[in-house]
Design a protein around this motif. Sequence first.
Motif, PDB file in Angstrom:
ATOM      1  N   GLN A   1      46.919  33.246  38.553  1.00  0.00           N
ATOM      2  CA  GLN A   1      47.562  34.392  37.916  1.00  0.00           C
ATOM      3  C   GLN A   1      46.546  35.261  37.174  1.00  0.00           C
ATOM      4  O   GLN A   1      46.621  36.478  37.211  1.00  0.00           O
ATOM      5  CB  GLN A   1      48.666  33.930  36.976  1.00  0.00           C
ATOM      6  N   THR A   2      45.567  34.641  36.517  1.00  0.00           N
ATOM      7  CA  THR A   2      44.528  35.404  35.828  1.00  0.00           C
ATOM      8  C   THR A   2      43.707  36.200  36.834  1.00  0.00           C
ATOM      9  O   THR A   2      43.408  37.372  36.616  1.00  0.00           O
ATOM     10  CB  THR A   2      43.622  34.465  35.013  1.00  0.00           C
ATOM     11  N   GLN A   3      43.331  35.563  37.939  1.00  0.00           N
ATOM     12  CA  GLN A   3      42.574  36.260  38.974  1.00  0.00           C
ATOM     13  C   GLN A   3      43.379  37.432  39.552  1.00  0.00           C
ATOM     14  O   GLN A   3      42.835  38.501  39.814  1.00  0.00           O
ATOM     15  CB  GLN A   3      42.173  35.296  40.094  1.00  0.00           C
ATOM     16  N   LEU A   4      44.672  37.220  39.740  1.00  0.00           N
ATOM     17  CA  LEU A   4      45.535  38.279  40.258  1.00  0.00           C
ATOM     18  C   LEU A   4      45.561  39.465  39.298  1.00  0.00           C
ATOM     19  O   LEU A   4      45.382  40.611  39.713  1.00  0.00           O
ATOM     20  CB  LEU A   4      46.951  37.750  40.492  1.00  0.00           C
ATOM     21  N   HIS A   5      45.764  39.200  38.020  1.00  0.00           N
ATOM     22  CA  HIS A   5      45.793  40.285  37.041  1.00  0.00           C
ATOM     23  C   HIS A   5      44.430  40.972  36.930  1.00  0.00           C
ATOM     24  O   HIS A   5      44.357  42.190  36.725  1.00  0.00           O
ATOM     25  CB  HIS A   5      46.272  39.783  35.685  1.00  0.00           C
TER      26      HIS A   5
ATOM     27  N   ALA B   1      42.322  41.344  39.399  1.00  0.00           N
ATOM     28  CA  ALA B   1      42.233  42.221  40.580  1.00  0.00           C
ATOM     29  C   ALA B   1      43.042  43.497  40.362  1.00  0.00           C
ATOM     30  O   ALA B   1      42.568  44.603  40.667  1.00  0.00           O
ATOM     31  CB  ALA B   1      42.726  41.478  41.821  1.00  0.00           C
ATOM     32  N   TRP B   2      44.276  43.380  39.838  1.00  0.00           N
ATOM     33  CA  TRP B   2      45.088  44.573  39.563  1.00  0.00           C
ATOM     34  C   TRP B   2      44.391  45.467  38.547  1.00  0.00           C
ATOM     35  O   TRP B   2      44.371  46.688  38.690  1.00  0.00           O
ATOM     36  CB  TRP B   2      46.481  44.189  39.072  1.00  0.00           C
ATOM     37  N   GLY B   3      43.808  44.835  37.507  1.00  0.00           N
ATOM     38  CA  GLY B   3      43.116  45.624  36.486  1.00  0.00           C
ATOM     39  C   GLY B   3      41.934  46.384  37.053  1.00  0.00           C
ATOM     40  O   GLY B   3      41.735  47.568  36.747  1.00  0.00           O
ATOM     41  N   LEU B   4      41.135  45.722  37.865  1.00  0.00           N
ATOM     42  CA  LEU B   4      40.000  46.402  38.498  1.00  0.00           C
ATOM     43  C   LEU B   4      40.473  47.590  39.326  1.00  0.00           C
ATOM     44  O   LEU B   4      39.856  48.663  39.298  1.00  0.00           O
ATOM     45  CB  LEU B   4      39.221  45.420  39.380  1.00  0.00           C
ATOM     46  N   SER B   5      41.560  47.393  40.042  1.00  0.00           N
ATOM     47  CA  SER B   5      42.058  48.486  40.886  1.00  0.00           C
ATOM     48  C   SER B   5      42.596  49.635  40.034  1.00  0.00           C
ATOM     49  O   SER B   5      42.412  50.800  40.377  1.00  0.00           O
ATOM     50  CB  SER B   5      43.115  47.982  41.871  1.00  0.00           C
ATOM     51  N   LEU B   6      43.221  49.320  38.911  1.00  0.00           N
ATOM     52  CA  LEU B   6      43.789  50.361  38.043  1.00  0.00           C
ATOM     53  C   LEU B   6      42.713  51.244  37.409  1.00  0.00           C
ATOM     54  O   LEU B   6      42.968  52.402  37.092  1.00  0.00           O
ATOM     55  CB  LEU B   6      44.657  49.738  36.949  1.00  0.00           C
ATOM     56  N   VAL B   7      41.520  50.703  37.219  1.00  0.00           N
ATOM     57  CA  VAL B   7      40.438  51.509  36.647  1.00  0.00           C
ATOM     58  C   VAL B   7      39.529  52.083  37.730  1.00  0.00           C
ATOM     59  O   VAL B   7      38.463  52.625  37.437  1.00  0.00           O
ATOM     60  CB  VAL B   7      39.616  50.734  35.591  1.00  0.00           C
ATOM     61  N   GLY B   8      39.950  51.956  38.990  1.00  0.00           N
ATOM     62  CA  GLY B   8      39.220  52.599  40.082  1.00  0.00           C
ATOM     63  C   GLY B   8      38.069  51.810  40.661  1.00  0.00           C
ATOM     64  O   GLY B   8      37.266  52.356  41.414  1.00  0.00           O
ATOM     65  N   ARG B   9      37.976  50.535  40.358  1.00  0.00           N
ATOM     66  CA  ARG B   9      36.894  49.697  40.884  1.00  0.00           C
ATOM     67  C   ARG B   9      37.399  48.966  42.131  1.00  0.00           C
ATOM     68  O   ARG B   9      37.550  47.754  42.171  1.00  0.00           O
ATOM     69  CB  ARG B   9      36.409  48.751  39.789  1.00  0.00           C
TER      70      ARG B   9
ATOM     71  N   ASP C   1      36.344  48.252  45.336  1.00  0.00           N
ATOM     72  CA  ASP C   1      35.657  47.182  46.064  1.00  0.00           C
ATOM     73  C   ASP C   1      35.679  45.871  45.284  1.00  0.00           C
ATOM     74  O   ASP C   1      35.895  44.802  45.863  1.00  0.00           O
ATOM     75  CB  ASP C   1      34.218  47.588  46.394  1.00  0.00           C
ATOM     76  N   GLU C   2      35.482  45.945  43.980  1.00  0.00           N
ATOM     77  CA  GLU C   2      35.550  44.749  43.145  1.00  0.00           C
ATOM     78  C   GLU C   2      36.976  44.188  43.130  1.00  0.00           C
ATOM     79  O   GLU C   2      37.172  42.968  43.119  1.00  0.00           O
ATOM     80  CB  GLU C   2      35.119  45.059  41.719  1.00  0.00           C
ATOM     81  N   ALA C   3      37.959  45.079  43.129  1.00  0.00           N
ATOM     82  CA  ALA C   3      39.362  44.654  43.137  1.00  0.00           C
ATOM     83  C   ALA C   3      39.695  43.915  44.433  1.00  0.00           C
ATOM     84  O   ALA C   3      40.388  42.895  44.405  1.00  0.00           O
ATOM     85  CB  ALA C   3      40.281  45.854  42.956  1.00  0.00           C
ATOM     86  N   ILE C   4      39.193  44.419  45.555  1.00  0.00           N
ATOM     87  CA  ILE C   4      39.435  43.753  46.837  1.00  0.00           C
ATOM     88  C   ILE C   4      38.820  42.355  46.825  1.00  0.00           C
ATOM     89  O   ILE C   4      39.451  41.378  47.237  1.00  0.00           O
ATOM     90  CB  ILE C   4      38.906  44.614  48.003  1.00  0.00           C
ATOM     91  N   ALA C   5      37.597  42.246  46.310  1.00  0.00           N
ATOM     92  CA  ALA C   5      36.941  40.931  46.232  1.00  0.00           C
ATOM     93  C   ALA C   5      37.709  39.988  45.301  1.00  0.00           C
ATOM     94  O   ALA C   5      37.888  38.812  45.607  1.00  0.00           O
ATOM     95  CB  ALA C   5      35.488  41.092  45.770  1.00  0.00           C
ATOM     96  N   ALA C   6      38.166  40.515  44.164  1.00  0.00           N
ATOM     97  CA  ALA C   6      38.930  39.686  43.223  1.00  0.00           C
ATOM     98  C   ALA C   6      40.270  39.262  43.826  1.00  0.00           C
ATOM     99  O   ALA C   6      40.724  38.135  43.614  1.00  0.00           O
ATOM    100  CB  ALA C   6      39.142  40.440  41.909  1.00  0.00           C
TER     101      ALA C   6
ATOM    102  N   ARG D   1      39.605  36.383  46.040  1.00  0.00           N
ATOM    103  CA  ARG D   1      39.428  35.149  45.267  1.00  0.00           C
ATOM    104  C   ARG D   1      40.781  34.616  44.800  1.00  0.00           C
ATOM    105  O   ARG D   1      41.035  33.411  44.861  1.00  0.00           O
ATOM    106  CB  ARG D   1      38.508  35.382  44.063  1.00  0.00           C
ATOM    107  N   ALA D   2      41.635  35.518  44.336  1.00  0.00           N
ATOM    108  CA  ALA D   2      42.965  35.099  43.870  1.00  0.00           C
ATOM    109  C   ALA D   2      43.770  34.492  45.010  1.00  0.00           C
ATOM    110  O   ALA D   2      44.410  33.453  44.843  1.00  0.00           O
ATOM    111  CB  ALA D   2      43.708  36.283  43.251  1.00  0.00           C
ATOM    112  N   ALA D   3      43.741  35.126  46.166  1.00  0.00           N
ATOM    113  CA  ALA D   3      44.507  34.635  47.316  1.00  0.00           C
ATOM    114  C   ALA D   3      44.022  33.262  47.766  1.00  0.00           C
ATOM    115  O   ALA D   3      44.816  32.424  48.196  1.00  0.00           O
ATOM    116  CB  ALA D   3      44.442  35.633  48.467  1.00  0.00           C
TER     117      ALA D   3
END
Length: 163
Positions: A26-30, A32-40, A42-47, A50-52
């Motif tokens: 759940q932490t990894q999922l959040h 990833a969402w956080g990275l995507s919300l701030v426009g990062r 590629d990092e969000a996809i990688a996170a 990892r979460a999946a």
Amino acid sequence: WWSGRYHEGLEAVGRLVEEWSGPELQTQLHFAWGLSLVGRRDEAIAAADRAASAAPGHVHAGLARMLKCGLEGDVEGVRSEFTPEFHEYCYREPTWSYFAATAFTLAGDADDAIQWLEHAVDIGWINYPLMAEQDPFLESLRGDPRFQELMVRVKKEWEEFEV
């Protein structure tokens, strides 16, 4: 997240990710969402990857894969996550209904996005400032008449909400 202060939320979740020795799903999922919300992206996809992989078969892993597919513009990939069990999970929980809407928005499917957003509102998701102004994922929907009509309803419910 829900007040639109994405950088602060990402910082807090990032500290959790660093402090815990193992990849807690759940932490990894959040994260990833956080990275995507701030426009990062590629990092969000990688996170999200990892979460999946932290707990394959878990519903939160499906949410992570859904986010990844949305960020990659893969609408069929987002749809493929919706097994009957996953659909039921998202359908009965306002937060995950909202996340489904944002994943479809990211993937470019406004019709499914609005359908999920309407459902999220139907079951209690009425964070008007977030939807109408703050969530960057919904930007492409804000000019859609269906979205605007929904926001009229959400604004009224938001303003009339009492605890």
